[in-house]
Design an enzyme around this catalytic site. Structure first.
Site, short mmCIF file in Angstrom:
data_model
loop_
_atom_site.label_atom_id
_atom_site.label_comp_id
_atom_site.label_asym_id
_atom_site.label_seq_id
_atom_site.Cartn_x
_atom_site.Cartn_y
_atom_site.Cartn_z
N GLY A 163 27.93 -15.02 2.00
CA GLY A 163 27.07 -15.48 0.91
C GLY A 163 28.17 -16.34 0.03
CE LYS A 164 26.23 -18.53 -5.88
NZ LYS A 164 27.08 -18.17 -6.97
CD GLU A 165 29.12 -14.73 -7.07
OE1 GLU A 165 28.82 -13.32 -7.29
OE2 GLU A 165 29.27 -15.29 -8.15
CB ALA A 166 30.27 -10.69 -1.57
CB VAL A 174 28.12 -7.83 3.71
CG1 VAL A 174 27.65 -6.41 4.23
CG2 VAL A 174 27.87 -8.04 2.44
CG ASP A 194 20.44 -11.00 -8.40
OD1 ASP A 194 19.53 -11.78 -8.22
OD2 ASP A 194 21.16 -11.26 -7.55
CG ASN A 218 19.79 -8.69 -4.05
OD1 ASN A 218 20.64 -8.86 -2.98
ND2 ASN A 218 20.18 -9.36 -5.27
CG ASP A 220 23.81 -7.94 -4.63
OD1 ASP A 220 24.91 -7.95 -4.96
OD2 ASP A 220 23.36 -9.31 -4.26
#
Ligand SMILES: Nc1ncnc2c1ncn2[C@@H]1O[C@H](COP(=O)(O)OP(=O)(O)OP(=O)(O)O)[C@@H](O)[C@H]1O
Ligand SMILES: [Mg+2]
Length: 269
Positions: free
Chosen positions: A61-64, A66, A196, A201, A213
């Site tokens: 993803g953009k931030e994380a 997995v 969110d 999610n 999330d």
């Protein structure tokens, strides 16, 4: 396997085999997807027997990122999910804003690493709170720096459950009913607002929802909790309507025992 993950696992294995060396500098490992601190953290987790092998990406993803990990390389199905926040691309403004309003975090965070660590531990704490309230979420295992280990949601042979976005429920009304039972506990028992919530999610685990999330989730007395809740429920209503569910916003409100105007104007950035 994705060659980048294979390389990351190779790095981790190198670290594990050289664990007697004194500092990370001595270990001369590099990795395309992990910075030194992340690798060091994975190494510590491996050393404490939380993780033995990384064996595949679940999501980038953009931030994380997995990843899928194995807790024990001798036990075939000991999968764990490894969520790694990326220091370089995280949205620090958002993290700061959410953390500052949270009464559980009364500390001044002045560097990015501290903020990411707080963010990761916030997700761990939110997840623990939800899990303890017997909500359908992955079981939290441990948070360390920017790495969160959690229960792998998927089948015994390691296929991760898909998001509701990717795998639409067979019976949207029934699925939404189950989701509302989980959300009722989330809001009224764990006293949290997701923040969110969307079909991205929520995992579809054998036609039962698993909420994921929760890093940005806030306690109900956070100043923006009500606005987040209104946004979450409108999103769920709209998305499930598109999937074919027939429930109204008022019915959602009643099933969640809420005394709140779901059509009110909200002020979120
Ligand atoms: N415990 C889990 N078991 C199986 N798959 C998972 C698990 N947790 C997350 N995933 C998968 O990883 C994806 C990303 O996870 P998550 O939503 O927690 O991260 P994210 O914060 O959205 O990342 P980003 O915002 O950077 O996209 C999920 O959509 C899901 O496919
Ligand atoms: Mg997500």
């Amino acid at each position: 396997m994705d060659p980048k993950i294979a390389k990351a696992d190779e790095d981790l294995q190198k670290l594990i085999s050289k664990k007697r060396l004194k500092s990370i500098e001595d270990r001369r490992v590099s990795s395309e997807i992990f910075d030194k601190q992340t690798l060091e953290t994975l190494y510590k987790l491996a050393n404490q027997n939380y993780l033995a092998i990384l064996n595949g990406a679940i999501s980038t993803g953009k931030e994380a990122n997995v990843l899928k990990g194995l807790k024990d390389d001798k036990i075939a199905d000991s999968y764990v999910a490894v969520k790694i926040y990326r220091i370089a691309t995280s949205d620090f403004k958002k993290m700061q804003y959410y953390i500052e309003g949270d009464p559980r975090f009364k500390i001044k965070l002045n560097n990015k690493r501290q903020l990411i660590t707080a963010w990761t531990s916030k997700e761990f704490r939110n997840l623990t709170r939800a899990y303890d309230a017997k909500i359908s979420v992955p079981e939290p295992i441990i948070a360390m720096n920017n790495v969160l280990l959690l229960e792998f949601i998927g089948d015994e042979i390691g296929n991760p459950a898909q998001t509701v976005r990717n795998q639409n429920p067979l019976d949207p009304d029934d699925f939404l009913d189950k989701l509302l039972i989980e959300l009722n506990k989330f809001i009224n028992k764990a006293n949290l607002v997701h923040g969110d919530l969307s079909t991205f999610n929520i995992l579809n685990k054998d036609e039962y929802p698993v909420i994921i999330d929760v890093s940005q989730s806030v306690v109900k007395d956070h100043p923006i909790a009500n606005d987040l809740l209104v946004r979450d429920l409108n999103t769920i209503h709209n998305e499930f309507k598109k999937l074919g569910a027939s429930i109204t916003l008022d019915e959602i409100k009643n099933k969640l025992n809420l005394d709140l105007d779901l059509n009110k104007d909200i002020y979120l950035n």
